[in-house]
Design a protein around this motif. Structure first.
Motif, PDB file in Angstrom:
ATOM      1  N   GLY A 146     -46.735 -10.086 -72.769  1.00  0.00           N
ATOM      2  CA  GLY A 146     -47.743 -10.550 -73.711  1.00  0.00           C
ATOM      3  C   GLY A 146     -47.988  -9.601 -74.870  1.00  0.00           C
ATOM      4  O   GLY A 146     -48.860  -9.842 -75.704  1.00  0.00           O
ATOM      5  N   GLY A 147     -47.229  -8.516 -74.934  1.00  0.00           N
ATOM      6  CA  GLY A 147     -47.418  -7.523 -75.992  1.00  0.00           C
ATOM      7  C   GLY A 147     -46.441  -7.684 -77.124  1.00  0.00           C
ATOM      8  O   GLY A 147     -46.568  -8.573 -77.965  1.00  0.00           O
ATOM      9  N   ASP A 148     -45.413  -6.817 -77.159  1.00  0.00           N
ATOM     10  CA  ASP A 148     -44.409  -6.835 -78.216  1.00  0.00           C
ATOM     11  C   ASP A 148     -43.673  -8.177 -78.215  1.00  0.00           C
ATOM     12  O   ASP A 148     -42.943  -8.482 -77.269  1.00  0.00           O
ATOM     13  CB  ASP A 148     -43.426  -5.691 -77.983  1.00  0.00           C
ATOM     14  CG  ASP A 148     -42.420  -5.536 -79.112  1.00  0.00           C
ATOM     15  OD1 ASP A 148     -42.155  -6.524 -79.817  1.00  0.00           O
ATOM     16  OD2 ASP A 148     -41.882  -4.431 -79.269  1.00  0.00           O
ATOM     17  N   PRO A 149     -43.828  -8.991 -79.258  1.00  0.00           N
ATOM     18  CA  PRO A 149     -43.182 -10.304 -79.286  1.00  0.00           C
ATOM     19  C   PRO A 149     -41.665 -10.237 -79.161  1.00  0.00           C
ATOM     20  O   PRO A 149     -41.045 -11.103 -78.534  1.00  0.00           O
ATOM     21  CB  PRO A 149     -43.593 -10.888 -80.641  1.00  0.00           C
ATOM     22  CG  PRO A 149     -44.840 -10.145 -81.011  1.00  0.00           C
ATOM     23  CD  PRO A 149     -44.667  -8.775 -80.447  1.00  0.00           C
ATOM     24  N   ALA A 150     -41.062  -9.195 -79.735  1.00  0.00           N
ATOM     25  CA  ALA A 150     -39.596  -9.083 -79.676  1.00  0.00           C
ATOM     26  C   ALA A 150     -39.136  -8.835 -78.240  1.00  0.00           C
ATOM     27  O   ALA A 150     -38.138  -9.421 -77.790  1.00  0.00           O
ATOM     28  CB  ALA A 150     -39.122  -7.953 -80.584  1.00  0.00           C
ATOM     29  N   LEU A 151     -39.861  -7.989 -77.506  1.00  0.00           N
ATOM     30  CA  LEU A 151     -39.498  -7.719 -76.117  1.00  0.00           C
ATOM     31  C   LEU A 151     -39.679  -8.955 -75.265  1.00  0.00           C
ATOM     32  O   LEU A 151     -38.847  -9.275 -74.405  1.00  0.00           O
ATOM     33  CB  LEU A 151     -40.348  -6.578 -75.554  1.00  0.00           C
ATOM     34  CG  LEU A 151     -39.972  -5.148 -75.929  1.00  0.00           C
ATOM     35  CD1 LEU A 151     -40.886  -4.168 -75.206  1.00  0.00           C
ATOM     36  CD2 LEU A 151     -38.522  -4.872 -75.592  1.00  0.00           C
ATOM     37  N   VAL A 152     -40.793  -9.652 -75.478  1.00  0.00           N
ATOM     38  CA  VAL A 152     -41.058 -10.867 -74.706  1.00  0.00           C
ATOM     39  C   VAL A 152     -39.987 -11.909 -74.978  1.00  0.00           C
ATOM     40  O   VAL A 152     -39.474 -12.554 -74.060  1.00  0.00           O
ATOM     41  CB  VAL A 152     -42.460 -11.415 -75.043  1.00  0.00           C
ATOM     42  CG1 VAL A 152     -42.662 -12.787 -74.407  1.00  0.00           C
ATOM     43  CG2 VAL A 152     -43.536 -10.455 -74.564  1.00  0.00           C
ATOM     44  N   ARG A 153     -39.641 -12.073 -76.256  1.00  0.00           N
ATOM     45  CA  ARG A 153     -38.611 -13.051 -76.619  1.00  0.00           C
ATOM     46  C   ARG A 153     -37.284 -12.693 -75.962  1.00  0.00           C
ATOM     47  O   ARG A 153     -36.572 -13.570 -75.448  1.00  0.00           O
ATOM     48  CB  ARG A 153     -38.459 -13.102 -78.138  1.00  0.00           C
ATOM     49  CG  ARG A 153     -37.597 -14.258 -78.640  1.00  0.00           C
ATOM     50  CD  ARG A 153     -37.500 -14.265 -80.162  1.00  0.00           C
ATOM     51  NE  ARG A 153     -38.814 -14.237 -80.783  1.00  0.00           N
ATOM     52  CZ  ARG A 153     -39.317 -13.198 -81.454  1.00  0.00           C
ATOM     53  NH1 ARG A 153     -38.576 -12.088 -81.593  1.00  0.00           N
ATOM     54  NH2 ARG A 153     -40.510 -13.247 -81.990  1.00  0.00           N
ATOM     55  N   ARG A 154     -36.936 -11.402 -75.969  1.00  0.00           N
ATOM     56  CA  ARG A 154     -35.674 -10.984 -75.341  1.00  0.00           C
ATOM     57  C   ARG A 154     -35.669 -11.314 -73.855  1.00  0.00           C
ATOM     58  O   ARG A 154     -34.681 -11.832 -73.321  1.00  0.00           O
ATOM     59  CB  ARG A 154     -35.477  -9.472 -75.541  1.00  0.00           C
ATOM     60  CG  ARG A 154     -34.158  -8.951 -74.995  1.00  0.00           C
ATOM     61  CD  ARG A 154     -33.992  -7.454 -75.267  1.00  0.00           C
ATOM     62  NE  ARG A 154     -34.714  -6.632 -74.299  1.00  0.00           N
ATOM     63  CZ  ARG A 154     -34.718  -5.301 -74.308  1.00  0.00           C
ATOM     64  NH1 ARG A 154     -34.067  -4.643 -75.267  1.00  0.00           N
ATOM     65  NH2 ARG A 154     -35.386  -4.618 -73.395  1.00  0.00           N
ATOM     66  N   ALA A 155     -36.773 -11.035 -73.177  1.00  0.00           N
ATOM     67  CA  ALA A 155     -36.845 -11.298 -71.739  1.00  0.00           C
ATOM     68  C   ALA A 155     -36.775 -12.786 -71.436  1.00  0.00           C
ATOM     69  O   ALA A 155     -36.105 -13.211 -70.481  1.00  0.00           O
ATOM     70  CB  ALA A 155     -38.119 -10.701 -71.164  1.00  0.00           C
TER      71      ALA A 155
END
Length: 440
Positions: free
Chosen positions: A245-254
Protein backbone atom coordinates in the motif's frame (compact mmCIF):
# COMPACT_ATOMS: atom_id res chain seq x y z
CA UNK A 1 36.28 -44.37 -41.04
CA UNK A 2 34.71 -43.55 -37.70
CA UNK A 3 36.61 -43.78 -34.45
CA UNK A 4 35.86 -46.25 -31.69
CA UNK A 5 35.26 -44.88 -28.20
CA UNK A 6 38.74 -45.94 -27.10
CA UNK A 7 40.57 -44.40 -30.05
CA UNK A 8 41.18 -45.22 -33.74
CA UNK A 9 39.77 -48.48 -35.04
CA UNK A 10 42.20 -51.26 -35.82
CA UNK A 11 42.16 -52.91 -39.25
CA UNK A 12 39.58 -55.66 -39.60
CA UNK A 13 40.92 -59.21 -40.09
CA UNK A 14 40.96 -60.29 -43.69
CA UNK A 15 38.45 -63.09 -43.07
CA UNK A 16 35.70 -60.59 -42.13
CA UNK A 17 33.61 -59.00 -44.88
CA UNK A 18 31.61 -55.80 -44.76
CA UNK A 19 27.90 -56.16 -45.47
CA UNK A 20 26.88 -54.79 -48.85
CA UNK A 21 25.19 -51.40 -49.07
CA UNK A 22 22.12 -53.11 -50.53
CA UNK A 23 21.87 -55.35 -47.47
CA UNK A 24 22.36 -52.42 -45.10
CA UNK A 25 19.67 -50.50 -46.94
CA UNK A 26 17.29 -53.46 -46.79
CA UNK A 27 17.83 -53.99 -43.05
CA UNK A 28 17.35 -50.28 -42.40
CA UNK A 29 14.07 -50.18 -44.31
CA UNK A 30 12.76 -53.30 -42.56
CA UNK A 31 13.75 -51.92 -39.14
CA UNK A 32 12.03 -48.63 -39.88
CA UNK A 33 8.87 -50.41 -40.98
CA UNK A 34 8.88 -52.53 -37.83
CA UNK A 35 9.30 -49.43 -35.65
CA UNK A 36 6.38 -47.70 -37.37
CA UNK A 37 4.30 -50.87 -37.06
CA UNK A 38 5.10 -51.19 -33.36
CA UNK A 39 4.12 -47.57 -32.74
CA UNK A 40 0.89 -48.10 -34.67
CA UNK A 41 0.09 -51.17 -32.59
CA UNK A 42 0.62 -49.20 -29.35
CA UNK A 43 -1.62 -46.39 -30.56
CA UNK A 44 -4.20 -48.89 -31.77
CA UNK A 45 -4.24 -50.81 -28.52
CA UNK A 46 -4.68 -47.61 -26.54
CA UNK A 47 -7.42 -46.45 -28.87
CA UNK A 48 -9.28 -49.71 -28.38
CA UNK A 49 -8.87 -49.43 -24.63
CA UNK A 50 -7.00 -52.75 -24.42
CA UNK A 51 -3.89 -51.41 -22.70
CA UNK A 52 -4.27 -51.11 -18.91
CA UNK A 53 -4.45 -47.42 -18.06
CA UNK A 54 -4.38 -45.31 -14.91
CA UNK A 55 -5.34 -41.63 -14.87
CA UNK A 56 -3.24 -39.16 -12.88
CA UNK A 57 -3.82 -35.45 -12.20
CA UNK A 58 -1.07 -33.19 -10.80
CA UNK A 59 0.07 -29.57 -11.02
CA UNK A 60 3.32 -30.13 -12.89
CA UNK A 61 3.43 -28.54 -16.35
CA UNK A 62 6.08 -27.57 -18.92
CA UNK A 63 9.62 -28.47 -17.74
CA UNK A 64 8.32 -29.97 -14.49
CA UNK A 65 5.96 -32.21 -16.43
CA UNK A 66 8.76 -33.28 -18.77
CA UNK A 67 10.98 -34.16 -15.82
CA UNK A 68 8.17 -35.98 -14.02
CA UNK A 69 7.36 -38.06 -17.08
CA UNK A 70 11.01 -38.96 -17.64
CA UNK A 71 11.95 -39.69 -14.02
CA UNK A 72 8.76 -41.25 -12.68
CA UNK A 73 6.05 -42.06 -15.22
CA UNK A 74 8.11 -43.69 -17.97
CA UNK A 75 9.95 -46.11 -15.62
CA UNK A 76 6.56 -47.14 -14.18
CA UNK A 77 5.11 -47.72 -17.63
CA UNK A 78 8.11 -49.81 -18.69
CA UNK A 79 8.08 -51.90 -15.53
CA UNK A 80 4.36 -52.63 -15.30
CA UNK A 81 3.21 -52.18 -18.92
CA UNK A 82 0.52 -49.81 -17.70
CA UNK A 83 -0.15 -46.55 -19.52
CA UNK A 84 -0.33 -43.42 -17.33
CA UNK A 85 -2.83 -40.92 -18.71
CA UNK A 86 -1.29 -37.83 -17.12
CA UNK A 87 -2.91 -34.41 -16.93
CA UNK A 88 -0.95 -31.46 -15.58
CA UNK A 89 -2.70 -28.20 -14.71
CA UNK A 90 -1.87 -24.97 -12.90
CA UNK A 91 -5.56 -24.82 -11.95
CA UNK A 92 -5.53 -28.32 -10.54
CA UNK A 93 -8.07 -27.73 -7.75
CA UNK A 94 -10.58 -26.33 -10.20
CA UNK A 95 -10.00 -29.20 -12.65
CA UNK A 96 -10.41 -31.81 -9.92
CA UNK A 97 -13.56 -30.16 -8.59
CA UNK A 98 -15.12 -30.12 -12.06
CA UNK A 99 -14.14 -33.75 -12.70
CA UNK A 100 -15.59 -34.89 -9.37
CA UNK A 101 -18.81 -33.01 -10.01
CA UNK A 102 -19.06 -34.58 -13.47
CA UNK A 103 -18.47 -38.05 -12.02
CA UNK A 104 -15.17 -38.50 -13.88
CA UNK A 105 -12.43 -37.95 -11.30
CA UNK A 106 -8.90 -39.25 -11.96
CA UNK A 107 -7.75 -42.51 -10.38
CA UNK A 108 -4.86 -40.80 -8.59
CA UNK A 109 -4.30 -37.14 -7.73
CA UNK A 110 -1.33 -35.16 -6.42
CA UNK A 111 -2.39 -32.04 -4.48
CA UNK A 112 -0.53 -29.55 -2.29
CA UNK A 113 -3.44 -29.01 0.07
CA UNK A 114 -4.18 -31.45 2.92
CA UNK A 115 -7.18 -29.27 3.77
CA UNK A 116 -8.63 -29.89 0.34
CA UNK A 117 -7.88 -33.60 0.56
CA UNK A 118 -9.49 -33.78 4.01
CA UNK A 119 -12.70 -32.38 2.52
CA UNK A 120 -12.68 -35.00 -0.24
CA UNK A 121 -12.03 -37.68 2.38
CA UNK A 122 -15.01 -36.47 4.44
CA UNK A 123 -17.18 -36.74 1.34
CA UNK A 124 -15.93 -40.32 0.81
CA UNK A 125 -14.15 -39.59 -2.47
CA UNK A 126 -10.75 -40.74 -1.16
CA UNK A 127 -9.74 -44.28 -0.24
CA UNK A 128 -7.56 -45.25 2.75
CA UNK A 129 -3.95 -46.13 1.94
CA UNK A 130 -2.86 -48.24 4.92
CA UNK A 131 -2.91 -51.50 2.95
CA UNK A 132 -0.89 -49.98 0.10
CA UNK A 133 1.63 -47.70 1.79
CA UNK A 134 3.84 -48.13 4.84
CA UNK A 135 3.00 -44.76 6.38
CA UNK A 136 5.85 -45.26 8.83
CA UNK A 137 8.18 -44.48 5.92
CA UNK A 138 6.97 -40.87 6.15
CA UNK A 139 5.71 -40.31 9.70
CA UNK A 140 2.81 -38.31 11.12
CA UNK A 141 4.26 -35.03 9.91
CA UNK A 142 3.54 -36.03 6.33
CA UNK A 143 1.07 -38.95 6.34
CA UNK A 144 -1.22 -37.88 9.16
CA UNK A 145 -4.32 -39.92 10.12
CA UNK A 146 -7.63 -38.09 10.11
CA UNK A 147 -10.28 -38.31 12.84
CA UNK A 148 -11.51 -41.64 11.47
CA UNK A 149 -8.05 -43.14 12.01
CA UNK A 150 -7.30 -43.60 8.30
CA UNK A 151 -4.42 -42.16 6.27
CA UNK A 152 -5.50 -40.79 2.91
CA UNK A 153 -2.31 -39.30 1.50
CA UNK A 154 1.48 -39.37 1.54
CA UNK A 155 4.10 -36.96 0.14
CA UNK A 156 5.80 -37.50 -3.20
CA UNK A 157 8.10 -34.56 -2.55
CA UNK A 158 8.41 -31.91 0.15
CA UNK A 159 9.71 -28.36 0.44
CA UNK A 160 11.00 -26.10 3.19
CA UNK A 161 9.29 -22.70 3.35
CA UNK A 162 10.72 -20.81 6.34
CA UNK A 163 13.74 -19.63 4.36
CA UNK A 164 14.98 -16.58 2.45
CA UNK A 165 17.09 -16.87 -0.71
CA UNK A 166 19.92 -14.49 -1.60
CA UNK A 167 22.72 -14.35 -4.24
CA UNK A 168 25.88 -16.19 -3.29
CA UNK A 169 27.97 -12.99 -3.21
CA UNK A 170 25.72 -11.19 -0.69
CA UNK A 171 27.10 -11.28 2.84
CA UNK A 172 25.28 -11.43 6.17
CA UNK A 173 25.51 -7.70 6.85
CA UNK A 174 24.16 -6.89 3.38
CA UNK A 175 21.26 -9.28 3.94
CA UNK A 176 20.40 -7.63 7.23
CA UNK A 177 20.35 -4.19 5.60
CA UNK A 178 18.36 -5.38 2.58
CA UNK A 179 15.66 -6.88 4.83
CA UNK A 180 14.70 -3.35 5.95
CA UNK A 181 14.40 -2.00 2.40
CA UNK A 182 11.08 -2.98 0.74
CA UNK A 183 12.56 -2.61 -2.76
CA UNK A 184 15.13 -5.32 -1.97
CA UNK A 185 12.47 -8.01 -1.49
CA UNK A 186 11.61 -9.98 -4.63
CA UNK A 187 7.82 -10.29 -4.47
CA UNK A 188 5.69 -11.77 -7.25
CA UNK A 189 2.06 -12.52 -6.45
CA UNK A 190 0.91 -13.88 -9.80
CA UNK A 191 0.03 -17.57 -10.15
CA UNK A 192 -2.94 -17.83 -12.49
CA UNK A 193 -6.02 -19.18 -10.73
CA UNK A 194 -4.11 -19.37 -7.43
CA UNK A 195 -2.60 -15.86 -7.43
CA UNK A 196 -1.90 -14.47 -3.98
CA UNK A 197 -0.50 -17.59 -2.33
CA UNK A 198 3.04 -16.11 -2.04
CA UNK A 199 1.52 -13.48 0.27
CA UNK A 200 -0.07 -16.15 2.46
CA UNK A 201 3.35 -17.77 2.87
CA UNK A 202 4.76 -14.51 4.22
CA UNK A 203 1.98 -14.01 6.77
CA UNK A 204 2.05 -17.64 7.90
CA UNK A 205 5.79 -17.67 8.41
CA UNK A 206 5.83 -14.34 10.26
CA UNK A 207 3.11 -15.62 12.62
CA UNK A 208 4.98 -18.90 13.15
CA UNK A 209 8.34 -17.28 13.87
CA UNK A 210 6.97 -14.53 16.11
CA UNK A 211 4.46 -16.51 18.16
CA UNK A 212 5.49 -20.15 17.81
CA UNK A 213 3.88 -23.39 16.63
CA UNK A 214 1.17 -23.67 19.32
CA UNK A 215 -0.55 -20.43 18.36
CA UNK A 216 0.11 -21.06 14.66
CA UNK A 217 -1.69 -24.39 14.92
CA UNK A 218 -4.67 -22.83 16.71
CA UNK A 219 -5.05 -20.42 13.83
CA UNK A 220 -4.52 -23.06 11.12
CA UNK A 221 -7.29 -25.28 12.54
CA UNK A 222 -9.77 -22.39 12.89
CA UNK A 223 -9.50 -21.82 16.66
CA UNK A 224 -7.89 -18.35 16.57
CA UNK A 225 -9.64 -15.28 15.21
CA UNK A 226 -8.25 -13.56 12.14
CA UNK A 227 -8.83 -10.33 14.05
CA UNK A 228 -6.64 -11.41 16.97
CA UNK A 229 -3.72 -9.18 17.86
CA UNK A 230 -1.20 -11.84 16.79
CA UNK A 231 -2.67 -12.47 13.32
CA UNK A 232 -3.17 -8.76 12.70
CA UNK A 233 0.43 -8.14 13.72
CA UNK A 234 1.64 -10.68 11.13
CA UNK A 235 -0.21 -8.83 8.36
CA UNK A 236 1.21 -5.46 9.47
CA UNK A 237 4.75 -6.84 9.67
CA UNK A 238 4.44 -8.11 6.08
CA UNK A 239 3.12 -4.68 5.07
CA UNK A 240 6.16 -2.93 6.52
CA UNK A 241 8.66 -5.38 5.05
CA UNK A 242 7.44 -5.22 1.44
CA UNK A 243 5.84 -1.77 1.32
CA UNK A 244 2.23 -2.92 0.96
CA UNK A 245 0.00 0.00 0.00
CA UNK A 246 3.02 2.31 -0.03
CA UNK A 247 5.33 2.77 -3.03
CA UNK A 248 3.03 2.41 -6.08
CA UNK A 249 5.88 1.13 -8.26
CA UNK A 250 6.73 -1.66 -5.81
CA UNK A 251 3.09 -2.63 -5.42
CA UNK A 252 2.60 -2.66 -9.18
CA UNK A 253 5.68 -4.86 -9.63
CA UNK A 254 4.45 -7.35 -7.03
CA UNK A 255 0.90 -7.50 -8.38
CA UNK A 256 1.85 -7.84 -12.04
CA UNK A 257 4.82 -10.22 -11.73
CA UNK A 258 4.33 -14.02 -11.64
CA UNK A 259 5.98 -15.65 -8.65
CA UNK A 260 8.17 -17.75 -10.97
CA UNK A 261 9.45 -14.71 -12.86
CA UNK A 262 10.35 -12.32 -10.06
CA UNK A 263 13.60 -14.24 -9.39
CA UNK A 264 15.03 -12.84 -12.62
CA UNK A 265 15.49 -9.49 -10.89
CA UNK A 266 18.44 -10.89 -8.92
CA UNK A 267 20.39 -11.27 -12.17
CA UNK A 268 19.84 -7.78 -13.60
CA UNK A 269 22.49 -5.06 -13.52
CA UNK A 270 21.98 -3.38 -11.13
CA UNK A 271 20.03 -5.98 -9.18
CA UNK A 272 16.30 -5.35 -9.08
CA UNK A 273 16.05 -7.09 -5.70
CA UNK A 274 18.23 -9.15 -3.37
CA UNK A 275 16.06 -11.33 -1.09
CA UNK A 276 13.25 -13.74 -1.87
CA UNK A 277 11.07 -15.36 0.77
CA UNK A 278 10.17 -18.51 -1.09
CA UNK A 279 10.11 -22.29 -0.71
CA UNK A 280 13.05 -24.52 -1.56
CA UNK A 281 11.71 -25.36 -5.01
CA UNK A 282 12.51 -21.85 -6.27
CA UNK A 283 16.21 -22.76 -6.35
CA UNK A 284 15.42 -24.63 -9.56
CA UNK A 285 14.82 -21.33 -11.34
CA UNK A 286 17.57 -20.42 -13.81
CA UNK A 287 17.97 -17.02 -12.17
CA UNK A 288 18.83 -18.49 -8.77
CA UNK A 289 21.17 -21.00 -10.38
CA UNK A 290 22.92 -18.15 -12.17
CA UNK A 291 23.11 -16.12 -8.95
CA UNK A 292 24.44 -19.17 -7.04
CA UNK A 293 21.51 -18.81 -4.66
CA UNK A 294 21.97 -19.58 -0.98
CA UNK A 295 19.38 -19.72 1.78
CA UNK A 296 19.05 -18.39 5.29
CA UNK A 297 16.52 -19.27 8.02
CA UNK A 298 13.73 -16.72 7.76
CA UNK A 299 13.27 -15.64 11.39
CA UNK A 300 16.30 -13.30 11.64
CA UNK A 301 15.28 -11.44 8.48
CA UNK A 302 11.49 -11.40 8.98
CA UNK A 303 11.05 -10.77 12.69
CA UNK A 304 14.56 -10.19 14.04
CA UNK A 305 14.58 -13.43 16.04
CA UNK A 306 17.93 -15.22 16.47
CA UNK A 307 16.64 -18.53 15.09
CA UNK A 308 13.52 -20.15 13.69
CA UNK A 309 11.01 -21.32 16.30
CA UNK A 310 9.68 -23.89 13.84
CA UNK A 311 9.78 -24.61 10.11
CA UNK A 312 6.88 -24.11 7.73
CA UNK A 313 6.79 -26.91 5.15
CA UNK A 314 4.71 -28.02 2.18
CA UNK A 315 4.36 -31.15 0.12
CA UNK A 316 2.90 -32.62 -3.04
CA UNK A 317 0.51 -35.21 -1.60
CA UNK A 318 -0.64 -38.36 -3.40
CA UNK A 319 -4.20 -39.63 -2.90
CA UNK A 320 -6.32 -42.44 -4.36
CA UNK A 321 -9.83 -41.99 -5.76
CA UNK A 322 -10.36 -45.30 -7.62
CA UNK A 323 -9.08 -48.64 -6.37
CA UNK A 324 -8.35 -50.27 -9.72
CA UNK A 325 -5.43 -52.73 -9.95
CA UNK A 326 -3.54 -50.21 -12.08
CA UNK A 327 -4.14 -47.38 -9.61
CA UNK A 328 -3.04 -49.51 -6.67
CA UNK A 329 0.21 -50.34 -8.47
CA UNK A 330 0.82 -46.66 -9.18
CA UNK A 331 0.20 -45.74 -5.54
CA UNK A 332 2.67 -48.37 -4.33
CA UNK A 333 5.19 -47.23 -6.90
CA UNK A 334 4.93 -43.52 -6.02
CA UNK A 335 5.41 -44.39 -2.35
CA UNK A 336 8.54 -46.42 -3.08
CA UNK A 337 12.02 -45.19 -2.31
CA UNK A 338 13.03 -45.62 -5.96
CA UNK A 339 10.31 -43.33 -7.31
CA UNK A 340 10.82 -40.76 -4.56
CA UNK A 341 14.56 -40.75 -5.12
CA UNK A 342 14.19 -40.39 -8.89
CA UNK A 343 11.79 -37.46 -8.69
CA UNK A 344 13.85 -35.72 -6.02
CA UNK A 345 16.90 -35.91 -8.25
CA UNK A 346 15.03 -34.02 -11.01
CA UNK A 347 13.68 -31.17 -8.88
CA UNK A 348 14.58 -28.86 -6.04
CA UNK A 349 12.04 -30.69 -3.88
CA UNK A 350 13.06 -33.31 -1.35
CA UNK A 351 11.82 -36.72 -0.30
CA UNK A 352 11.30 -37.47 3.39
CA UNK A 353 11.00 -41.22 2.76
CA UNK A 354 12.93 -43.06 5.47
CA UNK A 355 15.02 -44.93 2.89
CA UNK A 356 15.94 -41.88 0.82
CA UNK A 357 18.83 -40.18 2.57
CA UNK A 358 20.13 -36.71 1.65
CA UNK A 359 22.95 -36.92 -0.87
CA UNK A 360 26.34 -35.68 0.15
CA UNK A 361 27.93 -34.90 -3.21
CA UNK A 362 27.34 -32.77 -6.26
CA UNK A 363 27.80 -29.07 -6.98
CA UNK A 364 24.71 -28.08 -4.95
CA UNK A 365 25.55 -30.08 -1.83
CA UNK A 366 26.42 -26.96 0.17
CA UNK A 367 22.80 -25.77 0.15
CA UNK A 368 20.85 -28.97 -0.62
CA UNK A 369 22.19 -31.20 2.13
CA UNK A 370 21.57 -28.81 5.07
CA UNK A 371 18.12 -28.07 3.68
CA UNK A 372 17.26 -31.76 3.33
CA UNK A 373 18.51 -32.48 6.84
CA UNK A 374 16.37 -29.69 8.25
CA UNK A 375 13.30 -31.25 6.64
CA UNK A 376 14.10 -34.62 8.22
CA UNK A 377 15.47 -33.53 11.60
CA UNK A 378 13.36 -35.22 14.32
CA UNK A 379 14.33 -32.50 16.81
CA UNK A 380 12.87 -29.71 14.68
CA UNK A 381 9.20 -28.73 14.69
CA UNK A 382 7.65 -28.86 11.21
CA UNK A 383 4.32 -27.11 10.60
CA UNK A 384 2.40 -27.59 7.38
CA UNK A 385 1.60 -24.55 5.27
CA UNK A 386 -1.44 -23.15 7.11
CA UNK A 387 -3.41 -21.99 4.08
CA UNK A 388 -2.89 -25.37 2.37
CA UNK A 389 -4.27 -27.00 5.53
CA UNK A 390 -7.34 -24.75 5.69
CA UNK A 391 -10.66 -25.56 3.99
CA UNK A 392 -10.42 -24.62 0.30
CA UNK A 393 -12.89 -21.73 0.56
CA UNK A 394 -10.88 -20.13 3.38
CA UNK A 395 -7.59 -20.82 1.62
CA UNK A 396 -8.75 -19.10 -1.56
CA UNK A 397 -10.22 -16.11 0.28
CA UNK A 398 -6.95 -15.73 2.24
CA UNK A 399 -4.95 -15.60 -1.01
CA UNK A 400 -7.32 -13.03 -2.52
CA UNK A 401 -7.14 -10.92 0.64
CA UNK A 402 -3.34 -10.67 0.44
CA UNK A 403 -3.67 -9.15 -3.03
CA UNK A 404 -6.25 -6.60 -1.85
CA UNK A 405 -4.15 -5.71 1.19
CA UNK A 406 -1.02 -5.28 -0.90
CA UNK A 407 -2.88 -2.78 -3.07
CA UNK A 408 -4.60 -0.94 -0.20
CA UNK A 409 -3.48 -1.48 3.39
CA UNK A 410 -6.50 0.46 4.71
CA UNK A 411 -8.66 -2.57 3.88
CA UNK A 412 -7.10 -4.79 6.54
CA UNK A 413 -9.87 -4.59 9.16
CA UNK A 414 -12.59 -5.36 6.62
CA UNK A 415 -10.58 -8.21 5.10
CA UNK A 416 -9.98 -9.86 8.48
CA UNK A 417 -13.66 -9.53 9.44
CA UNK A 418 -14.64 -11.23 6.19
CA UNK A 419 -12.16 -14.06 6.80
CA UNK A 420 -13.53 -14.56 10.31
CA UNK A 421 -17.09 -14.71 8.99
CA UNK A 422 -16.12 -17.24 6.34
CA UNK A 423 -14.14 -19.36 8.80
CA UNK A 424 -17.21 -19.67 11.05
CA UNK A 425 -19.30 -21.11 8.22
CA UNK A 426 -20.81 -24.45 9.21
CA UNK A 427 -19.78 -27.60 7.39
CA UNK A 428 -16.13 -26.68 6.82
CA UNK A 429 -13.50 -29.39 7.32
CA UNK A 430 -10.57 -28.31 9.52
CA UNK A 431 -7.56 -30.48 10.21
CA UNK A 432 -7.06 -31.33 13.90
CA UNK A 433 -3.34 -30.46 13.77
CA UNK A 434 -0.70 -29.24 11.33
CA UNK A 435 2.52 -29.33 13.40
CA UNK A 436 4.61 -32.36 14.27
CA UNK A 437 8.14 -33.64 14.42
CA UNK A 438 9.45 -36.04 11.80
CA UNK A 439 10.74 -39.55 12.64
CA UNK A 440 14.26 -40.84 12.03
Amino acid sequence: MSAHPGGPATAAPGTRRRPSRRLVRTVTVVASCLAVLAAAVVVGVRALGQEPTVTLLANWTQDDETNFRKAVIEPFERKYHIHVDYQGSNAESQVLGADVEAGTPPDVVVLTGPGELAEYARQKYLLPLEDLVDTGDFGDSWAKPLADGHVYWFPLKTDLKSIVWYPGDVGEQQRGQAAHEPAQWCVGMGSGATSGWPGTDWIEDILLQRYGPKLYEQWARGDLSWQSKQVKDAWKTWRDLVGAGGDPALVRRALTTPFGAVSRLVTTEPRGCTLEHQASFIRGQNAWRQARGRWSPSAPLLVGAPANRAWEVSADLVALLHTTPEARKLIRYLASADAQRAWGAETSGFSVHADVQPGSGGPDADWRVPLARTLRDKNEVHCFDASDAMPPAVRDAFAEATIEFLADRDHLEALLRSLDTLSRTSGLTWLPSVCARTPD
